[in-house]
Design an enzyme around this catalytic site. Structure first.
Site, PDB file in Angstrom:
ATOM      1  N   THR A  31      11.819  -6.296 -10.860  1.00 32.85           N
ATOM      2  CA  THR A  31      11.280  -7.620 -11.207  1.00 32.85           C
ATOM      3  C   THR A  31      10.003  -7.908 -10.422  1.00 32.85           C
ATOM      4  O   THR A  31       9.958  -7.688  -9.210  1.00 32.85           O
ATOM      5  CB  THR A  31      12.341  -8.709 -10.932  1.00 32.85           C
ATOM      6  OG1 THR A  31      13.496  -8.369 -11.681  1.00 32.85           O
ATOM      7  CG2 THR A  31      11.853 -10.086 -11.323  1.00 32.85           C
ATOM      8  N   ASN A  75      -8.348   4.054   8.672  1.00 31.40           N
ATOM      9  CA  ASN A  75      -7.832   2.837   9.304  1.00 31.40           C
ATOM     10  C   ASN A  75      -7.950   2.833  10.820  1.00 31.40           C
ATOM     11  O   ASN A  75      -7.825   1.798  11.442  1.00 31.40           O
ATOM     12  CB  ASN A  75      -6.364   2.639   8.907  1.00 31.40           C
ATOM     13  CG  ASN A  75      -5.510   3.830   9.245  1.00 31.40           C
ATOM     14  OD1 ASN A  75      -5.808   4.956   8.837  1.00 31.40           O
ATOM     15  ND2 ASN A  75      -4.463   3.615  10.007  1.00 31.40           N
ATOM     16  N   GLY A  92       0.812  -1.212   0.000  1.00 30.13           N
ATOM     17  CA  GLY A  92       0.000   0.000   0.000  1.00 30.13           C
ATOM     18  C   GLY A  92       0.846   1.263   0.000  1.00 30.13           C
ATOM     19  O   GLY A  92       0.547   2.235  -0.695  1.00 30.13           O
ATOM     20  N   THR A  93       1.907   1.254   0.783  1.00 30.46           N
ATOM     21  CA  THR A  93       2.729   2.462   0.889  1.00 30.46           C
ATOM     22  C   THR A  93       3.305   2.845  -0.468  1.00 30.46           C
ATOM     23  O   THR A  93       3.259   4.009  -0.870  1.00 30.46           O
ATOM     24  CB  THR A  93       3.863   2.240   1.915  1.00 30.46           C
ATOM     25  OG1 THR A  93       3.259   1.996   3.188  1.00 30.46           O
ATOM     26  CG2 THR A  93       4.761   3.452   2.025  1.00 30.46           C
ATOM     27  N   HIS A 106      -2.312  -7.553   2.044  1.00 33.41           N
ATOM     28  CA  HIS A 106      -2.400  -8.255   3.330  1.00 33.41           C
ATOM     29  C   HIS A 106      -3.567  -7.793   4.188  1.00 33.41           C
ATOM     30  O   HIS A 106      -3.835  -8.363   5.241  1.00 33.41           O
ATOM     31  CB  HIS A 106      -1.084  -8.154   4.106  1.00 33.41           C
ATOM     32  CG  HIS A 106      -0.800  -6.806   4.676  1.00 33.41           C
ATOM     33  ND1 HIS A 106      -0.896  -6.553   6.024  1.00 33.41           N
ATOM     34  CD2 HIS A 106      -0.431  -5.650   4.102  1.00 33.41           C
ATOM     35  CE1 HIS A 106      -0.583  -5.285   6.240  1.00 33.41           C
ATOM     36  NE2 HIS A 106      -0.288  -4.717   5.097  1.00 33.41           N
ATOM     37  N   SER A 142      -3.730  -2.671  -0.824  1.00 32.93           N
ATOM     38  CA  SER A 142      -2.711  -3.525  -0.209  1.00 32.93           C
ATOM     39  C   SER A 142      -3.258  -4.929  -0.021  1.00 32.93           C
ATOM     40  O   SER A 142      -4.411  -5.099   0.396  1.00 32.93           O
ATOM     41  CB  SER A 142      -2.323  -2.920   1.141  1.00 32.93           C
ATOM     42  OG  SER A 142      -1.586  -3.853   1.880  1.00 32.93           O
ATOM     43  N   CYS A 197       0.608   6.036  24.431  1.00 35.31           N
ATOM     44  CA  CYS A 197       0.707   6.981  25.525  1.00 35.31           C
ATOM     45  C   CYS A 197       2.095   7.565  25.609  1.00 35.31           C
ATOM     46  O   CYS A 197       2.455   8.217  26.572  1.00 35.31           O
ATOM     47  CB  CYS A 197       0.369   6.210  26.787  1.00 35.31           C
ATOM     48  SG  CYS A 197       0.442   7.123  28.267  1.00 35.31           S
TER      49      CYS A 197
END
Lengths: 395, 397
Positions: B239, B149, B71-72, B205, B203, B335
């Site tokens: 590739t 997300n 995705g990135t 996964h 993406s 946090c």
């Protein structure tokens, strides 16, 4: 072929009749810090020599640079007592200084300091210096002599064999760890406490470390970070035991029974008491913290007076008079800074009052302490502390 | 201890059959599609068949699809290609973008571009009018994600695209509209032509495909920053990962065929979750508008991703406690002090309240999540939250 290092120690030589005690400690610490088992550490005529196969040279250099008591060290060449062979070795020393880039490119100045303990050697110290000096000038066009502030200081020592070395590297100086007794370092995961440990180890204190783990309020990542920090300072401490104290139940007890503005100070007092219990068990006789005067609410004079009164042991706070910038500077030098600022601090903000006490009265705080009825929790936490041995060797 | 996995928005387990076949392909179908010999040609055939399969599932031309490493990369290729087009200009990003897109904003800023952020309303949704307000004739790109997300809000991509197009027409300018649809594909219908974006990123996964696989849809050919062997129509040189690409497409096919069934299942799980947690003191849907469970909220949020607000209890602490009970959930933020704002950026941009941003947990489902998983989660949450709230409440006394 073997690499040989000459180790110099400074302050130890001031210790007169105790000198051998300090030297033995240093030798023992070097043995611990040098990973290569086949390295030989010899102690003769007020010198320590480390001899090791050449492939271990980098590891030994790192160990020497991290062992307190070492003021300086040099990678030396050991050759037969023959002036022609000594000349060639001197040339190699200059070559390797050039290779390392530890002398300026282009013209450079040098000085030769020769010593001859073997008086049967045919040349005097002065003659040795002249002869080698002439040779080096003829070999290296860029070299000229400067007896006051040379770029290269070359040392030639004629002892049982001839030793030739140049520009010694600086060691961390200080006193050998263990020569000043043993203490417990309270390690938090922040910037300050590793530096406090480093400073006290430099004065010869052997240190075990204690971390208070308040899971699930503090994360496993925070614990990993503390282990990593202990690993970074471990060569300076010649190895350390890291005690991970399960602190959650004590923390919740304090939280339940104390006024919000008193929670942080009572928590600090509880930590001091647990550290003291571990100190007794480890035969340590002092505590070390990274506190710095007035850095935060729990480090004002009044707060420290209260938390300090939680233990009968001396509490060393070597950062007391340093400001944050100075501490950060030291952390960068030692290599802990980048790890200390990793963002896994903890969620202990949920235990911190928005306005904690700045000027607590010790007697009032002890009254509050008594209402906690927390002794069993502290015994239990100290009892259940998990020990992790953090290896000193430089990886 | 049996583990209950409720963090599907982070990643999902692969379909076992597809994983097995993919592993075999790495051994047997190892050819380079650019090679002229038969082993290479075999790989080329799989590549093109896979592309064709995707193009029919997404209803686009095969040449509009570029396989990427995830995705990135699919987000990065179209946005960084802008650097080749113009050295200045304005870029409009939503403030709730995934860091794959959001961090590109900092890069553009450093390079001298003007980057504007559009914030969502309190319901976590970016309004088309708000995007419109940020546009100017200097705007060269707009990026708004499809499904968020962290909280599952669905952005009105079609309407935003319409605003962008009408602005283009009125001002005779050209704006590239990019959409990160990583959390949307295979969960809700995604048809690039209908959505109207110039490029979309996906993406593998996230929908039971393999990690390291992604897909870029691009309406027109783009000239990427990187150059190389000309693979993927010269838009993603390097590739091709043939077994990965094959598995990506097979997983997409499976999910798409079962999308309606799986969507209803996710809705049932969401309703069960809500029924169970609404009884727990101190737990709320985030954003609060989601709690209505009416038809509007049905359309505005993905049932696969649910954010719960536990404030003032830190979500991170709750996640650790549940992890010890064998339940894996995500956190909206952490946090941790120095990165606090950064890591809680999305929620913070909706609420501007640090305590709420810290107190978010994320529950996300997949097709194998069961009702009893949700019940076990709710039961554990109910038990743990009581003690945690007691601990935290004390502070404000």
């Amino acid at each position: 072929m073997n690499a040989i290092f000459l180790v110099k120690f400074g302050e130890l030589s001031l210790k007169k009749e105790n000198r051998s005690f300090f030297e033995k400690k240093l030798k023992k610490n070097l043995r611990q810090n040098i990973e290569a088992r086949d390295a030989q550490i010899k102690h003769t005529n007020g010198r320590i020599y480390v001899e090791t196969p050449e492939e271990n040279e980098e590891q030994v250099t790192q160990a020497l640079a991290h062992t307190f008591g070492v003021v300086g060290f040099s990678r030396a060449r050991r050759v037969q007592k023959n002036i022609e062979i000594i000349k060639k070795a001197a040339k190699k020393v200059i070559d390797s200084l050039c290779e390392e880039g530890s002398i300026p490119a282009g013209p450079a100045t040098f000085k030769i300091e020769a010593r001859r303990t073997d008086k049967s050697f045919p040349l005097s110290s002065y003659q040795i210096a002249c002869e080698i000096g002439d040779y080096l000038r003829s070999e290296f066009g860029m070299l000229s002599v400067d007896l006051h502030s040379p770029d290269i200081r070359m040392y030639i020592e004629i002892r049982e064999e001839a030793f030739i070395y140049g520009n010694p590297k600086k060691g961390p100086a200080g006193l050998p760890v263990g020569s000043a007794g043993k203490g417990i370092l309270m390690l938090s995961g922040g910037i300050d406490s590793p530096i406090a440990g480093h400073m006290m180890a430099k004065r010869g204190l052997k240190l075990d470390t204690v971390y208070f783990h308040t899971y699930p309020y503090t994360s496993e990542e925070a614990l990993d970070k503390v282990k990593k920090l202990a690993g970074i300072i471990s060569p300076y401490l010649v190895g350390t035991n890291l005690f991970v104290v399960p602190f959650t139940e004590a923390q919740l007890r304090i939280n339940e029974r104390a006024l919000p503005q008193e929670v942080t100070l009572l928590m600090r007092a509880a930590m001091v008491k647990i550290a003291e219990k571990i100190a007794h068990r480890q035969r340590a006789h002092c505590l070390v913290t990274g506190e710095s005067l007035s850095q935060v609410a729990s480090q004002t004079l009044e707060s420290i007076t209260f938390t300090g009164s939680a233990s009968n042991m001396p509490i060393f706070r070597p950062l007391m008079g340093l400001d944050k910038e100075e501490i950060i500077q030291r952390a960068r030098e030692i290599g802990t800074y980048e790890t200390s600022i990793l963002p896994y601090d903890d969620c202990c903000t949920i235990f911190t009052a928005e306005h904690p006490l700045l000027k607590p009265k010790a007697d009032r705080m002890w009254k509050a302490w008594n209402t906690l009825e927390i002794e069993n929790f502290l015994d239990d936490a100290a009892e259940r502390a998990e020990r992790h041995y953090i290896h000193p060797r430089y990886r | 201890m049996e583990t209950i996995y409720l963090d599907w928005a982070a990643t999902s387990p692969m379909e076992p059959d597809i994983a097995t076949q993919m592993a075999q392909m790495y051994v047997h179908t190892y050819g380079n599609p650019s090679s002229a010999h038969s082993i290479g040609r075999e790989a080329r055939e799989i590549l093109e068949k896979s592309r064709k399969l995707c193009s029919s599932l997404l209803k686009v031309e095969a040449e509009q699809l570029v396989f990427t490493s995830g995705g990135t990369e699919a987000n990065t290729i179209p946005l960084l290609s802008l650097l080749r087009k113009t050295p200045t200009g304005e870029i409009v990003l939503s403030s709730i973008e995934h860091s794959a897109v959001y961090e590109l904003g900092s890069l553009f800023r450093n390079l001298g571009y003007h980057v504007k952020e559009v914030s969502p309303d309190t319901d976590g949704i970016i309004r088309p009018e708000a995007v419109r307000k940020k546009l100017s004739p200097k705007t060269i790109a707009v990026a708004v994600m499809h499904v968020n997300n962290e909280i599952g809000s669905i952005q009105p991509i079609q309407e935003i695209a319409r605003e962008v197009r009408s602005f283009e027409n009125e001002n005779s300018c050209r704006i590239h509209f990019h959409c990160d649809a990583v959390q949307a594909l295979a969960k809700i219908p995604v048809y690039p032509e209908v959505l109207g974006a110039d490029s979309l990123a996906f993406s593998g996964h996230k929908f039971r495909g393999p990690k390291g696989t992604g897909l870029l849809y691009t309406r027109k050919k783009i000239i990427p920053l990187s150059s190389g062997g000309g693979q993927e129509f010269s838009m993603r040189p390097g590739t091709e990962n043939i077994p990965g690409i094959w598995a990506f497409c097979e997983s997409l096919k499976q999910r798409t065929h079962q999308m309606e069934k799986e969507y209803s299942h996710a809705c049932e799980l969401r309703d069960t979750l809500w029924e169970q947690v609404k009884e727990i003191e101190g737990v709320e849907f985030f954003p609060a508008q989601r709690g209505a469970l009416d038809s509007a909220s049905e359309l505005s949020y993905s049932p696969y991703i649910i954010a719960l607000s536990l404030a003032p209890v830190p979500g991170e602490v709750c996640a650790r406690v549940l992890n010890d009970r064998g339940i894996s959930i995500g956190t909206g933020s952490a946090c941790s002090s120095n990165r606090e704002k950064k890591r809680g950026r999305v929620i913070y941009s909706i609420t501007s309240d640090e305590e709420i941003a810290r107190g978010i947990i994320r529950i996300s489902f997949g097709p194998t999540t069961t009702k009893s998983d949700i019940e076990a989660f709710s039961y554990s949450l109910k038990q743990e939250i009581k003690l945690l709230r007691k601990t935290v409440r004390h502070r404000s006394l």
